[in-house]
Design a protein around this motif. Structure first.
Motif, PDB file in Angstrom:
ATOM      1  N   GLN A   1       0.830  -1.204   0.000  1.00 46.72           N
ATOM      2  CA  GLN A   1       0.000   0.000   0.000  1.00 46.72           C
ATOM      3  C   GLN A   1       0.866   1.255   0.000  1.00 46.72           C
ATOM      4  O   GLN A   1       0.585   2.229  -0.713  1.00 46.72           O
ATOM      5  CB  GLN A   1      -0.925   0.015   1.219  1.00 46.72           C
ATOM      6  N   PHE A   2       1.943   1.233   0.790  1.00 45.91           N
ATOM      7  CA  PHE A   2       2.841   2.392   0.866  1.00 45.91           C
ATOM      8  C   PHE A   2       3.518   2.633  -0.483  1.00 45.91           C
ATOM      9  O   PHE A   2       3.576   3.769  -0.960  1.00 45.91           O
ATOM     10  CB  PHE A   2       3.885   2.174   1.958  1.00 45.91           C
ATOM     11  N   VAL A   3       4.006   1.572  -1.110  1.00 49.20           N
ATOM     12  CA  VAL A   3       4.649   1.692  -2.425  1.00 49.20           C
ATOM     13  C   VAL A   3       3.659   2.233  -3.452  1.00 49.20           C
ATOM     14  O   VAL A   3       4.003   3.084  -4.284  1.00 49.20           O
ATOM     15  CB  VAL A   3       5.225   0.334  -2.892  1.00 49.20           C
ATOM     16  N   ASN A   4       2.438   1.767  -3.378  1.00 47.34           N
ATOM     17  CA  ASN A   4       1.397   2.246  -4.289  1.00 47.34           C
ATOM     18  C   ASN A   4       1.193   3.755  -4.142  1.00 47.34           C
ATOM     19  O   ASN A   4       1.097   4.490  -5.132  1.00 47.34           O
ATOM     20  CB  ASN A   4       0.083   1.523  -3.996  1.00 47.34           C
ATOM     21  N   ASP A   5       1.126   4.223  -2.903  1.00 52.21           N
ATOM     22  CA  ASP A   5       0.910   5.652  -2.654  1.00 52.21           C
ATOM     23  C   ASP A   5       2.133   6.484  -3.054  1.00 52.21           C
ATOM     24  O   ASP A   5       1.979   7.607  -3.552  1.00 52.21           O
ATOM     25  CB  ASP A   5       0.568   5.878  -1.175  1.00 52.21           C
ATOM     26  N   ILE A   6       3.313   5.925  -2.851  1.00 54.39           N
ATOM     27  CA  ILE A   6       4.532   6.610  -3.288  1.00 54.39           C
ATOM     28  C   ILE A   6       4.550   6.734  -4.810  1.00 54.39           C
ATOM     29  O   ILE A   6       4.903   7.782  -5.371  1.00 54.39           O
ATOM     30  CB  ILE A   6       5.799   5.859  -2.807  1.00 54.39           C
ATOM     31  N   ASN A   7       4.154   5.661  -5.497  1.00 51.87           N
ATOM     32  CA  ASN A   7       4.106   5.688  -6.962  1.00 51.87           C
ATOM     33  C   ASN A   7       3.168   6.778  -7.469  1.00 51.87           C
ATOM     34  O   ASN A   7       3.485   7.500  -8.422  1.00 51.87           O
ATOM     35  CB  ASN A   7       3.642   4.335  -7.510  1.00 51.87           C
ATOM     36  N   LYS A   8       2.016   6.904  -6.825  1.00 47.61           N
ATOM     37  CA  LYS A   8       1.047   7.920  -7.236  1.00 47.61           C
ATOM     38  C   LYS A   8       1.612   9.319  -7.042  1.00 47.61           C
ATOM     39  O   LYS A   8       1.447  10.197  -7.900  1.00 47.61           O
ATOM     40  CB  LYS A   8      -0.254   7.765  -6.439  1.00 47.61           C
ATOM     41  N   PHE A   9       2.274   9.530  -5.905  1.00 49.89           N
ATOM     42  CA  PHE A   9       2.871  10.846  -5.649  1.00 49.89           C
ATOM     43  C   PHE A   9       3.963  11.157  -6.677  1.00 49.89           C
ATOM     44  O   PHE A   9       3.990  12.248  -7.253  1.00 49.89           O
ATOM     45  CB  PHE A   9       3.453  10.918  -4.236  1.00 49.89           C
ATOM     46  N   SER A  10       4.857  10.206  -6.904  1.00 50.25           N
ATOM     47  CA  SER A  10       5.972  10.417  -7.834  1.00 50.25           C
ATOM     48  C   SER A  10       5.482  10.667  -9.255  1.00 50.25           C
ATOM     49  O   SER A  10       6.028  11.512  -9.975  1.00 50.25           O
ATOM     50  CB  SER A  10       6.912   9.211  -7.829  1.00 50.25           C
ATOM     51  N   GLU A  11       4.456   9.922  -9.642  1.00 45.91           N
ATOM     52  CA  GLU A  11       3.889  10.081 -10.979  1.00 45.91           C
ATOM     53  C   GLU A  11       3.397  11.513 -11.182  1.00 45.91           C
ATOM     54  O   GLU A  11       3.619  12.124 -12.229  1.00 45.91           O
ATOM     55  CB  GLU A  11       2.730   9.100 -11.147  1.00 45.91           C
ATOM     56  N   GLU A  12       2.766  12.060 -10.151  1.00 47.78           N
ATOM     57  CA  GLU A  12       2.239  13.426 -10.228  1.00 47.78           C
ATOM     58  C   GLU A  12       3.358  14.460 -10.100  1.00 47.78           C
ATOM     59  O   GLU A  12       3.413  15.434 -10.849  1.00 47.78           O
ATOM     60  CB  GLU A  12       1.215  13.638  -9.112  1.00 47.78           C
ATOM     61  N   ALA A  13       4.258  14.235  -9.139  1.00 46.85           N
ATOM     62  CA  ALA A  13       5.293  15.236  -8.840  1.00 46.85           C
ATOM     63  C   ALA A  13       6.376  15.338  -9.907  1.00 46.85           C
ATOM     64  O   ALA A  13       6.882  16.425 -10.176  1.00 46.85           O
ATOM     65  CB  ALA A  13       5.929  14.913  -7.488  1.00 46.85           C
ATOM     66  N   PHE A  14       6.723  14.200 -10.513  1.00 48.56           N
ATOM     67  CA  PHE A  14       7.863  14.204 -11.435  1.00 48.56           C
ATOM     68  C   PHE A  14       7.465  14.065 -12.898  1.00 48.56           C
ATOM     69  O   PHE A  14       8.283  13.733 -13.747  1.00 48.56           O
ATOM     70  CB  PHE A  14       8.851  13.109 -11.028  1.00 48.56           C
ATOM     71  N   SER A  15       6.209  14.362 -13.187  1.00 40.73           N
ATOM     72  CA  SER A  15       5.775  14.378 -14.594  1.00 40.73           C
ATOM     73  C   SER A  15       6.179  15.698 -15.242  1.00 40.73           C
ATOM     74  O   SER A  15       6.099  15.853 -16.459  1.00 40.73           O
ATOM     75  CB  SER A  15       4.259  14.196 -14.698  1.00 40.73           C
ATOM     76  N   LYS A  16       6.644  16.659 -14.418  1.00 39.01           N
ATOM     77  CA  LYS A  16       7.085  17.961 -14.929  1.00 39.01           C
ATOM     78  C   LYS A  16       8.603  18.065 -14.765  1.00 39.01           C
ATOM     79  O   LYS A  16       9.140  17.735 -13.710  1.00 39.01           O
ATOM     80  CB  LYS A  16       6.401  19.087 -14.169  1.00 39.01           C
ATOM     81  N   ASN A  17       9.256  18.542 -15.806  1.00 39.24           N
ATOM     82  CA  ASN A  17      10.719  18.601 -15.771  1.00 39.24           C
ATOM     83  C   ASN A  17      11.267  19.710 -14.876  1.00 39.24           C
ATOM     84  O   ASN A  17      12.354  19.593 -14.326  1.00 39.24           O
ATOM     85  CB  ASN A  17      11.278  18.791 -17.193  1.00 39.24           C
ATOM     86  N   ASN A  18      10.506  20.795 -14.724  1.00 40.52           N
ATOM     87  CA  ASN A  18      11.061  21.954 -14.006  1.00 40.52           C
ATOM     88  C   ASN A  18      10.637  22.046 -12.542  1.00 40.52           C
ATOM     89  O   ASN A  18      10.975  23.006 -11.853  1.00 40.52           O
ATOM     90  CB  ASN A  18      10.666  23.251 -14.725  1.00 40.52           C
ATOM     91  N   LEU A  19       9.888  21.079 -12.047  1.00 37.97           N
ATOM     92  CA  LEU A  19       9.438  21.064 -10.648  1.00 37.97           C
ATOM     93  C   LEU A  19       8.711  22.358 -10.279  1.00 37.97           C
ATOM     94  O   LEU A  19       8.833  22.861  -9.157  1.00 37.97           O
ATOM     95  CB  LEU A  19      10.625  20.842  -9.694  1.00 37.97           C
ATOM     96  N   SER A  20       7.975  22.914 -11.236  1.00 36.77           N
ATOM     97  CA  SER A  20       7.191  24.134 -11.014  1.00 36.77           C
ATOM     98  C   SER A  20       5.714  23.763 -11.118  1.00 36.77           C
ATOM     99  O   SER A  20       5.297  23.120 -12.081  1.00 36.77           O
ATOM    100  CB  SER A  20       7.560  25.184 -12.070  1.00 36.77           C
TER     101      SER A  20
END
Length: 233
Positions: free
Chosen positions: A120-139
């Motif tokens: 469950q934790f890995v699943n939630d981390i994956n969701k966060f990373s998918e959203e957070a790092f889909s942008k190259n400039n972290l803006s």
């Protein structure tokens, strides 16, 4: 150069064909993979056409008259390939989330507290990373930050289940003390780094945002290595 791009696309086509032949069949993923394969082939054809146009000197005969047509054609096939690549990536991510959910349910049913909590934790981390790092400039805009906040709360919620785990829980599932301690350490770092990353985003502190993003990516890799070992036990 064009020849290098054609060669690179050829390698990608062969690799994708190989993966499609070797792996189990999933209708949606196979369809999306086939669409990507077709767009890669089309892009390769257009690049070959452009290469021939210049290599054979046709550009001299028509005084570069076909350049705009070829450029427009390449833009179209390139955009189609990017879209199909994104669609396939999304379907693979959705499949991963679904499989992890089923694993968590299976472990919970069999009273495997550690494994169900980790999945469950890995699943939630994956969701966060998918959203957070889909942008190259972290803006991020306000809506994106609000979404990251929601995903952060999901991570914190699943982390609480890991935080209360004891080594006795791990021992019952044949998990070594070393793996147990690594799991607890990485889960803590990830949760704190996600919290700090969002704080730094809101403070518009790009240096701190990059540092926390780096911590997340590094710890996420370590966590997934531990995850792979635990699931196989």
């Amino acid at each position: 150069n064009i020849k290098s791009s054609v060669k690179l696309l050829g390698n990608q086509i062969r690799d994708l064909e190989d993966v499609m032949q070797r792996n189990p069949k999933f209708e949606t993923i196979d369809k999306n993979a086939e669409n990507l394969l077709k767009s890669l082939v089309e892009e390769q054809k257009v690049l070959n056409e452009i290469d021939d146009y210049f290599e054979k000197g046709e550009y001299k005969a028509d005084n570069l008259g076909k350049v705009k047509e070829l450029n427009d054609k390449y833009k179209l096939v390139s955009q189609t390939r990017k879209e199909n690549d994104k669609i396939l990536t999304t379907s693979l991510q959705e499949m991963s989330i679904l499989l992890n959910k089923k694993l968590a349910e299976k472990f919970e049913k069999n009273n495997k507290k550690v494994k169900s909590s980790v999945v469950q934790f890995v699943n939630d981390i994956n969701k966060f990373s998918e959203e957070a790092f889909s942008k190259n400039n972290l803006s991020y805009d306000e809506n994106e930050i609000a979404n990251l906040e929601k995903l952060k709360e999901e991570v914190k919620k699943s982390y609480k289940n890991i935080e209360i785990l004891t080594f006795e829980d791990a021992r019952k599932e044949n998990i070594s003390k070393e793996s147990y301690e690594k799991l607890k350490k990485n889960a803590k770092i990830l949760t704190e780094s996600i919290e700090n990353m969002i704080k730094s985003i809101r403070a518009k502190n790009i240096e701190a945002t990059v540092k926390n993003a780096s911590n997340i990516l590094g710890s996420e890799t370590d966590l997934k290595n531990i995850y792979g070992t635990l699931i196989m036990k």
